[in-house]
Design a protein around this motif. Structure first.
Motif, PDB file in Angstrom:
ATOM      1  N   LEU A 148      -0.721   3.373  -7.327  1.00 24.04           N
ATOM      2  CA  LEU A 148      -1.511   3.518  -6.105  1.00 24.04           C
ATOM      3  C   LEU A 148      -2.402   4.746  -6.153  1.00 24.04           C
TER       4      LEU A 148
ATOM      5  N   ALA B  63       0.798  -1.221   0.000  1.00 21.03           N
ATOM      6  CA  ALA B  63       0.000   0.000   0.000  1.00 21.03           C
ATOM      7  C   ALA B  63       0.831   1.272   0.000  1.00 21.03           C
ATOM      8  N   SER B  64       2.154   1.141  -0.210  1.00 25.87           N
ATOM      9  CA  SER B  64       2.989   2.337  -0.320  1.00 25.87           C
ATOM     10  C   SER B  64       4.041   2.190  -1.411  1.00 25.87           C
TER      11      SER B  64
ATOM     12  N   GLN C 212      -1.814  -4.684   7.359  1.00 19.54           N
ATOM     13  CA  GLN C 212      -0.978  -5.328   6.352  1.00 19.54           C
ATOM     14  C   GLN C 212      -1.244  -6.825   6.360  1.00 19.54           C
TER      15      GLN C 212
ATOM     16  N   LEU D 183       0.312   6.850  -0.611  1.00 19.12           N
ATOM     17  CA  LEU D 183      -0.327   6.563  -1.890  1.00 19.12           C
ATOM     18  C   LEU D 183       0.230   7.407  -3.028  1.00 19.12           C
TER      19      LEU D 183
ATOM     20  N   ILE E  82      -5.587   2.958  -5.587  1.00 22.60           N
ATOM     21  CA  ILE E  82      -6.289   2.260  -4.510  1.00 22.60           C
ATOM     22  C   ILE E  82      -7.372   3.188  -3.971  1.00 22.60           C
TER      23      ILE E  82
ATOM     24  N   LEU F 245      -5.221  -6.226  -4.093  1.00 23.07           N
ATOM     25  CA  LEU F 245      -5.128  -4.906  -3.472  1.00 23.07           C
ATOM     26  C   LEU F 245      -4.668  -3.834  -4.461  1.00 23.07           C
TER      27      LEU F 245
ATOM     28  N   PRO G 235      -7.496   2.295   0.844  1.00 27.35           N
ATOM     29  CA  PRO G 235      -6.314   1.601   1.351  1.00 27.35           C
ATOM     30  C   PRO G 235      -6.604   0.936   2.687  1.00 27.35           C
TER      31      PRO G 235
END
Length: 259
Positions: A221, A74-75, A206, A170, A199, A214, A202
């Protein structure tokens, strides 16, 4: 030939810089940056920003550490994409510790680590802490920073004038990084491949292993729509000026006045 790069110096030239200069260590990563940016964005930006700083203060730039800690889903997209080459946290700590130890042994008193990979920071901080925790004197001193924490509040609305700012996690391969690459290396930006996706929600957790569902298939992102070289220039100039300001405070750095 850039006069600030340590790699371009002889050992005598390098040695002559130690007493009165700041040593800048750029640190990035090799990870996917969507279909429109190269894998080496973080490493390239780390070196370019370090050189921008070196133009304004008495500083030299060490060879860039081009690999970093694990790219998280997510990063950064994580290990779901080929070309994302990760190091374990213990490896990052050991590698950077060894480099700092060597630089300190050479006599450097003022060291700045410039990180351009979001996930690196805790491990770089650990390496610096381990090597300096028993020191009682003010110098030698090691600083750690990045460009995103050094953007002035008034600049962010200028960069995100068409698209809402989603937060730095993001912003991977999105407007800021794409704009900076348009400014520094426009030939490496595939503008025709920019996609308007990311995303939407988010996660607040994790997952191990990470879920392939995802991240969008592009690896983006957040959208890079509205990126521009002018925004990249604004980001670089503002963050560089703010970094120079704290270097003057911490290191009493001499600013070079340029035309």
């Amino acid at each position: 030939m850039n006069k600030h790069l340590v790699a371009n110096m002889t050992w005598q030239e390098y040695q002559s810089k130690v007493k009165d200069n700041i040593l800048i260590l750029p640190i990035g990563s090799i990870e996917q940056h969507g279909p429109h940016l190269p894998l080496g964005v973080d490493a390239m930006l780390a070196e370019k920003i370090s050189l921008s700083i070196a133009e304004k203060v008495n500083a030299v730039v060490a060879p860039t550490v081009s690999y970093g800690y694990k790219s998280l889903p997510a990063s950064g997209g994580g290990p779901l994409f080929p070309g994302t080459i990760d190091l374990k946290g213990s490896t990052v700590i050991s590698l950077v510790y060894d480099l700092l130890e060597e630089f300190l042994h050479d006599g450097w008193q003022k060291i700045l680590m410039v990180s351009c990979h979001y996930e690196n920071e805790a491990f770089l901080a650990e390496a610096a802490d381990l090597i300096m925790r028993n020191q009682k004197e003010e110098y030698p001193k090691i600083l750690l920073s990045n460009w995103w924490d050094n953007l002035s509040e008034e600049v962010i609305p200028q960069v995100f004038d068409e698209v809402k700012f989603p937060g730095w996690a993001l912003e991977h391969a999105a407007i800021a990084e794409t704009s900076m690459m348009m400014h520094f290396a426009p030939e490496l930006v595939r503008e025709e491949l920019i996609v308007d996706e990311g995303i939407d929600n988010p996660p607040t957790y994790q997952s191990f292993p990470p879920s392939p569902s995802l991240i969008p298939p592009s690896g983006c992102l957040h959208t890079a729509r509205s990126s521009s070289a002018e925004k990249g220039r604004l980001i670089i100039e503002n963050s560089t000026d703010n970094i120079v300001s704290f270097l003057e405070k911490e290191f009493f750095a001499k600013v070079t006045i340029t035309d």
